[in-house]
Design a protein around this motif. Structure first.
Motif: not given
Length: 135
Positions: A46-69
């Protein structure tokens, strides 16, 4: 980064993960067909599922923020392409190595596809509110 959107997406992903696990076919979990009650996974899983889901989500949100155009449609396809070009090939190689059956592979891929779709729909559409405080 819109932290409210990230937390809402994370909540929906966990909710879908719980529903996905609750609907797991009995033969996939390795328990007898006559046994109806689903056993809960261990706390480690459960902990690995929660952490991996959040890290993948955070990375994607960060990438969307960096690609502004990119437009909102472009950000949607960015999230989908991340899944198609990174997650899908990695999972297919692992499933071939573990010699999983096609049904099992499709079942496992179904969650990651829904996980990515939730992220790809909500994150681009929910823009952060204007603020003097920049992330």
């Amino acid at each position: 980064m819109n932290l409210k959107a990230v937390m809402v997406v994370f909540f929906f992903q966990v909710l879908v993960g719980v529903l996905w696990y609750a609907s797991t076919p009995t033969q996939f979990l390795g328990r007898p067909v006559w046994q109806d009650a689903a056993e809960l996974p261990s706390w480690d899983v459960l902990v690995i599922f929660l952490i991996s889901s959040f890290v993948f989500l955070w990375f994607t949100a960060w990438l969307m923020l960096r690609v502004r155009n990119l437009t909102r449609i472009g950000q949607f396809f960015l999230a989908i392409f991340i899944w198609l070009l990174i997650v899908l090939p990695n999972f297919l190689i692992v499933s071939l190595h573990l010699e999983l059956e096609h049904e099992d592979t499709l079942y496992l891929l179904s969650y990651s596809a829904v996980h990515c779709a939730i992220m790809a729909i909500i994150l681009p559409l929910w823009r952060p509110s204007r603020s003097i405080f920049k992330d």
